[in-house]
Structures are given as C-alpha cells and as structure tokens.
Design a protein around this motif. Structure first.
Motif, PDB file in Angstrom:
ATOM      1  N   PHE A 445      22.140  -0.968 -21.280  1.00 51.63           N
ATOM      2  CA  PHE A 445      22.012  -1.551 -19.942  1.00 51.63           C
ATOM      3  C   PHE A 445      21.018  -2.708 -19.946  1.00 51.63           C
ATOM      4  O   PHE A 445      21.299  -3.802 -19.442  1.00 51.63           O
ATOM      5  CB  PHE A 445      21.547  -0.444 -18.994  1.00 51.63           C
ATOM      6  N   GLN A 446      19.865  -2.489 -20.538  1.00 55.01           N
ATOM      7  CA  GLN A 446      18.836  -3.536 -20.571  1.00 55.01           C
ATOM      8  C   GLN A 446      19.296  -4.747 -21.364  1.00 55.01           C
ATOM      9  O   GLN A 446      19.011  -5.895 -20.997  1.00 55.01           O
ATOM     10  CB  GLN A 446      17.543  -2.966 -21.151  1.00 55.01           C
ATOM     11  N   ALA A 447      20.035  -4.508 -22.441  1.00 55.04           N
ATOM     12  CA  ALA A 447      20.489  -5.623 -23.275  1.00 55.04           C
ATOM     13  C   ALA A 447      21.527  -6.470 -22.542  1.00 55.04           C
ATOM     14  O   ALA A 447      21.490  -7.705 -22.588  1.00 55.04           O
ATOM     15  CB  ALA A 447      21.071  -5.096 -24.588  1.00 55.04           C
ATOM     16  N   VAL A 448      22.468  -5.825 -21.846  1.00 55.96           N
ATOM     17  CA  VAL A 448      23.507  -6.573 -21.138  1.00 55.96           C
ATOM     18  C   VAL A 448      22.897  -7.440 -20.041  1.00 55.96           C
ATOM     19  O   VAL A 448      23.342  -8.565 -19.801  1.00 55.96           O
ATOM     20  CB  VAL A 448      24.566  -5.612 -20.563  1.00 55.96           C
ATOM     21  N   THR A 452      18.320 -11.204 -16.687  1.00 53.88           N
ATOM     22  CA  THR A 452      17.820 -11.018 -15.323  1.00 53.88           C
ATOM     23  C   THR A 452      16.852  -9.837 -15.256  1.00 53.88           C
ATOM     24  O   THR A 452      16.907  -9.005 -14.343  1.00 53.88           O
ATOM     25  CB  THR A 452      18.989 -10.807 -14.337  1.00 53.88           C
ATOM     26  N   GLY A 453      15.980  -9.746 -16.253  1.00 58.87           N
ATOM     27  CA  GLY A 453      14.916  -8.755 -16.234  1.00 58.87           C
ATOM     28  C   GLY A 453      15.333  -7.362 -16.635  1.00 58.87           C
ATOM     29  O   GLY A 453      14.611  -6.396 -16.357  1.00 58.87           O
ATOM     30  N   GLY A 454      16.496  -7.195 -17.279  1.00 63.80           N
ATOM     31  CA  GLY A 454      16.945  -5.877 -17.723  1.00 63.80           C
ATOM     32  C   GLY A 454      17.661  -5.074 -16.662  1.00 63.80           C
ATOM     33  O   GLY A 454      18.025  -3.920 -16.891  1.00 63.80           O
ATOM     34  N   VAL A 455      17.896  -5.682 -15.480  1.00 57.81           N
ATOM     35  CA  VAL A 455      18.656  -5.043 -14.402  1.00 57.81           C
ATOM     36  C   VAL A 455      19.637  -6.074 -13.837  1.00 57.81           C
ATOM     37  O   VAL A 455      19.437  -7.279 -14.001  1.00 57.81           O
ATOM     38  CB  VAL A 455      17.742  -4.521 -13.263  1.00 57.81           C
ATOM     39  N   PRO A 456      20.715  -5.617 -13.163  1.00 60.18           N
ATOM     40  CA  PRO A 456      21.681  -6.555 -12.580  1.00 60.18           C
ATOM     41  C   PRO A 456      21.162  -7.141 -11.267  1.00 60.18           C
ATOM     42  O   PRO A 456      21.500  -6.691 -10.172  1.00 60.18           O
ATOM     43  CB  PRO A 456      22.931  -5.692 -12.374  1.00 60.18           C
ATOM     44  N   ASP A 485       5.087  -3.224 -11.041  1.00 58.94           N
ATOM     45  CA  ASP A 485       4.530  -4.566 -11.213  1.00 58.94           C
ATOM     46  C   ASP A 485       5.254  -5.222 -12.376  1.00 58.94           C
ATOM     47  O   ASP A 485       4.891  -5.066 -13.531  1.00 58.94           O
ATOM     48  CB  ASP A 485       3.021  -4.494 -11.485  1.00 58.94           C
ATOM     49  N   GLY A 486       6.340  -5.913 -12.063  1.00 57.59           N
ATOM     50  CA  GLY A 486       7.114  -6.530 -13.124  1.00 57.59           C
ATOM     51  C   GLY A 486       8.103  -7.520 -12.555  1.00 57.59           C
ATOM     52  O   GLY A 486       8.224  -7.703 -11.341  1.00 57.59           O
ATOM     53  N   ALA A 487       8.839  -8.169 -13.451  1.00 61.25           N
ATOM     54  CA  ALA A 487       9.774  -9.205 -13.028  1.00 61.25           C
ATOM     55  C   ALA A 487      11.080  -8.628 -12.496  1.00 61.25           C
ATOM     56  O   ALA A 487      11.788  -9.288 -11.729  1.00 61.25           O
ATOM     57  CB  ALA A 487      10.075 -10.129 -14.209  1.00 61.25           C
ATOM     58  N   ALA A 488      11.432  -7.399 -12.882  1.00 61.72           N
ATOM     59  CA  ALA A 488      12.710  -6.815 -12.469  1.00 61.72           C
ATOM     60  C   ALA A 488      12.663  -6.387 -11.001  1.00 61.72           C
ATOM     61  O   ALA A 488      11.643  -5.915 -10.500  1.00 61.72           O
ATOM     62  CB  ALA A 488      13.038  -5.616 -13.351  1.00 61.72           C
TER      63      ALA A 488
END
Length: 527
Positions: A445-448, A452-456, A485-488
C-alpha cells in the motif's frame, strides 16, 4: 412487582452460553471480544431496552465499549476487541415491508445483502445496489455508503435512503428511538439522517430500521463472464502494465450510465504470483441494447493487448472461489448470477486497505504493484513470500455514482472516481507468519502511494494525483490519526474529506458522551 423488561433470558448471551463463542466474533477471525454480555435483539423496542441496560452495565460506556453487530463483517476491531463491555446483536431483526405512511420500503438493520436479494426481490422485483458478499449486514453496509455490481447502473445504496430509525443516548443519558428523514423539518434530525448516508457504522447510535424510496429494479438477466491469466505467462512487466492500464483507461472513458459500457461492472483480481493466476469477473445488464457487443469489446480491450492467453479461473481469489466454465460470457437470470458470486470466503483472519482512484494508474504505481505481487521486489518473490491469498482487487466504479450533487446531499464525498481498490491478505488463525502477511499489505500500500505520502491522498481540485482517499466500509487501522505529525493525510480526511466537521456536529448533537466509539470513530466537536 418489578417493572417488566422487554428483554428475556433468550436475549442475553453470557460467557457460559453455547452461543457466546459464535456471537463474540465476526467475519474476520483476527478479532475476538470477551464482553460481559451479548444482547440479541429482534425489535426496535428491545434494542432501546438493551442499550439502556448496556449503559448501566458499563457505567454509561466508561467500563467497556458498547458495540453493535449485524452481519459481523467489520474488518477492524471496531466491534470485537478486548475493551468491549457489551455487544448489541441486531441480526435477528431482519424483516422488510412496504410502509404506506412513509411511502417507502422498510428494511430492518439486521438484514443482510442476501435478505434483500432473496426476499425483497422475489416479492417486489426491486433490490438495492449492494455488495456481492451475501452475509454482509445492512446495518453497517448501508451507513458506510454500500456499493456493488449494480452501482455503476443505479448508484450507491445510500442514494435511496429516505429515513432511518436509531436508538440514541441523549445528554441526560436517556435512551430514545429517533426517526430521522431526508425531508425532516427538524434540522438536527435531518442531519442525523444525512450522517447515515456514508458516515460509517458505530458512530451515532444503534440503527434499527431503514426506509428506502425509489428502489431500483435490477436487470432481469445479465451477461456474466469469469476469466483468468496464468502468472507464468507474464514474462516481463510490459504485459502487466498493458493489462492494468487498459482496465483503468476503459473505465475512464465509459462513465455514462445510460450506455451499456457505463453500466458494465468488472473486478480485476491481481493476486500475488504464488496464487498462480490473475482473475477478472465481469457483469452487464443483458437487457440494454448493445450489451453483448459492449461485453465482447470490453474483454477484447483488456485481454487483446497482452501476450498471455486468457483461460478459466482455477484459483480462489480473495473472498471469491473460482467461477468455472465462464470464460465465454453466459446469459443468466440476475438472481442466479448473484448467487454465483455470493461468497464470504473461509473462516480466516484478514487485513484490508482501500483507495478511490480517479484516473488510470501511473507507471510508478503499476511498477509498485508488479514488485509487491511477487515479480520484481526480491523479498516478495514467490520463493521468498508465499501467500496465494494476498491480492489487490480493483473494482470498476463511478458512472451513476458520480452525480456531483450527491457529494453534499449524502455523506459520501468521493463522487468522481472511476475505480475502487481493495487490498486484501488472508491467513488462518494461529499461522506463525501473520506478521509477514501484515507487513506485505502495509508495504504494498505504501509503495503504490509513495508519491502522496504513502496514502491515497484526497483530491480537492489541486494537483494532478489520481487518488481520492479511502472507503470507510473497508476500514484500515493503520491510517494516520488526526494527531499524527506527518505529511500524510489523517483518516478523517481520507474517509470523509470536508464532510468530517459536519459529522462531528451530528456526533455532538446525538452522542454527546461518545458512547459509540472506536479508534476511528467520529469524534464529538472539541475532542
């Protein structure tokens, strides 16, 4: 004389009851609860009484969560976990009838998809456009914005929801049965109805009944096809790219529900290479003019640009067994075809993830799928990682669903996607490789979605990414929380986009003490 209660001994299931082991778990054997009691209810009044008693038993929900079970298909531990004090099981409440006063079909919350297909359809010729899995309970399926094989033709189940009855806990801890409708004069009740058109289960109260208007007629007959390609024939990733790209491009180009192409539904099952096959199942309304030509054209479009030769399905693919001898499309009565697809799978543990897809996949996304499905990335090659029940399922989406007015009229804001992804991995209880399986789905999931930060990431009209968040009915406890606290993006945004603040207001109005909660439940305002 003591006041007579609506609940009898048969309604109460404790640890010594023979029913307890079955009713303290659901479809996903990964999650098992140990509640002090399971209250099995068959009427709205029994539900109200059970909730009132559950509040007393749990000190208003503080000494253990109060959760609700209908079909038991919750993928995460929202219903069954160690911190559950009481489960209210509504599964016996599964009746349906036409309500003259409301001019709507009433369906009780314990009914399953199969109750609608096998009971409502024979009696009326009508059916909700729900999912293929027969045992999914409507009490959760509807509230999350349920969809299925008829949704490109008829929309989501919630697009037909007129009213809902809910047992709620008021600010003074009184339990009330409240009916809320689409055209309610009370704005708070109307908002409560709206929250049940995609806000997710386990958030606002215990649903007892739904009412639906303008329920669609399913096709009299459908064309059904099930084919597969052997992984051994994919010598390099160019054919895999061609297959996945053709699938996505077709649905990008065919989004008109008035056409046969816009009504066609397909599931592409990208199983791990250790499964041996990639599968595809296709269904189309046979009664619409040009249906056969549209079905043949779709199969040629997806299959015609790759070197592997299509064959029959031989492998179990996620929740579905192989559908034999249907490589060539067959014309079947709709209910017969629905029975052919109606699998819940074996009694297994599972982990799931999801994504809405707005445009065909990028080359980088397809490369990541190829790698993690066992063809490119060293760790996940079949000889290193062997779990044939690991897959990325891609469902066609959009068409009738993608009415932009419904993005605000319902609580489902994702109304311009063309595909929906469901990542799945299964194993049997006690399998010592459980961590490997969960690692696989997380890393895939994270790779696909690494760009966009490992999420859709959700779409707001800015940027050119092709994703739009996640589906609350395929909950994923790994998604970042609102405090992260992150970009996702966090789960409130991924599930609900801009609708989350309105859902929080409904929560504050109707469940101010946060009785109905889990680690991804809607929070009251200020929490």
């Amino acid at each position: 004389m003591a006041e007579k209660t609506a609940l009898s001994a048969e309604n109460r299931v404790g640890p010594g009851d023979p029913r307890y082991p079955s009713l303290s778990r659901g479809f996903n054997q990964r999650w098992i609860a140990r509640p002090s009691e399971i209250m099995v209810v068959g009427t709205p009044e029994e539900t109200r009484e059970a909730l009132a008693e559950a509040l007393e038993k749990t000190s208003n929900g503080r000494d253990g969560r109060i959760t609700v079970r209908s079909g038991g298909h919750c993928y995460e531990d929202f219903v069954c976990s160690d911190d559950v004090g009481v489960i209210i099981d509504v599964s016996p409440m599964c009746g349906m009838h036409y309500d003259e006063e409301k001019e709507a079909y009433c369906v009780e919350a314990g009914a399953t998809n199969w109750h609608v297909y096998s009971h409502l359809y024979p009696a009326t010729g009508l059916a909700l456009p729900g999912g293929s899995c027969y045992s999914v309970g409507l009490g959760g399926h509807i509230i999350g914005g349920g969809f299925g094989l008829l949704s490109r033709q008829s929309g989501l189940t919630v697009d037909y929801l007129y009213a809902v009855e809910v047992a709620v806990v008021r600010d003074d801890h009184r339990v009330e049965l409240v009916t809320a409708a689409r055209d309610d004069d009370d704005p708070k009740k109307k908002a409560l109805w709206w929250a049940h058109t995609g806000g997710g289960g386990g958030n606002f109260g215990v649903v007892t009944r739904f009412w639906f208007r303008d329920v669609p007629e399913p096709p009299s007959e459908v064309l059904l096809s099930a084919l597969a390609w052997d992984w051994a024939d994919f010598k390099d990733k160019s054919d895999f790219h061609a297959l996945v790209t053709a699938f996505g491009t077709y649905f990008q180009e065919h989004q008109d529900p008035e056409t046969p192409e816009g009504r066609l539904f397909a599931m592409l099952k990208l199983n791990h290479a250790s499964n041996g096959q990639i599968g595809m199942t296709v269904q189309l309304d046979a009664g619409i003019e040009g249906a056969k030509e549209a079905m043949d054209h779709f199969i040629r479009t997806v299959d015609g640009g790759i070197r592997p030769t299509a064959t029959e399905q031989r492998s179990t693919m996620g929740e579905h067994p192989p559908i034999a001898r249907m490589k060539r499309p067959r014309r079947l009565p709709w209910l017969t075809a629905t029975q052919s697809l109606n699998g819940s799978g074996e009694n297994r543990c599972g982990k799931y993830k999801s994504a809405y897809i707005r445009k065909p996949f990028t080359d980088a996304q397809i490369d990541a799928m190829w790698d993690h499905l066992g063809r490119g990335k060293e760790r996940f090659k079949p000889e290193k990682y062997r779990n044939p029940d690991s897959l990325i399922q891609i469902d066609s989406y959009g068409s009738a669903i993608n009415d932009p007015e419904l993005a605000t009229a319902t609580a489902v804001p994702q109304r311009d996607s063309i595909l929906k992804m469901q990542y799945q991995v299964y194993w049997f209880p006690g399998d010592e490789k459980e961590k490997d399986y969960v690692d696989w789905i997380r890393q895939t999931f994270q790779a696909v979605f690494s760009a966009t930060g490992g999420v859709p990431k959700t779409y707001s009209g800015k940027g050119d990414h092709n994703t739009d968040g996640c589906y609350i009915n395929y909950p994923d406890g790994d998604l970042p929380g609102p405090e992260a606290d992150g970009a996702a993006e966090p789960w409130p945004v991924l599930y609900y986009k801009g609708a989350y603040k309105a859902l929080q207001q409904v929560k504050s109005d109707w469940d101010p003490h946060n009785v109905f909660r889990h680690h991804q439940s809607v929070r009251p305002k200020g929490r």
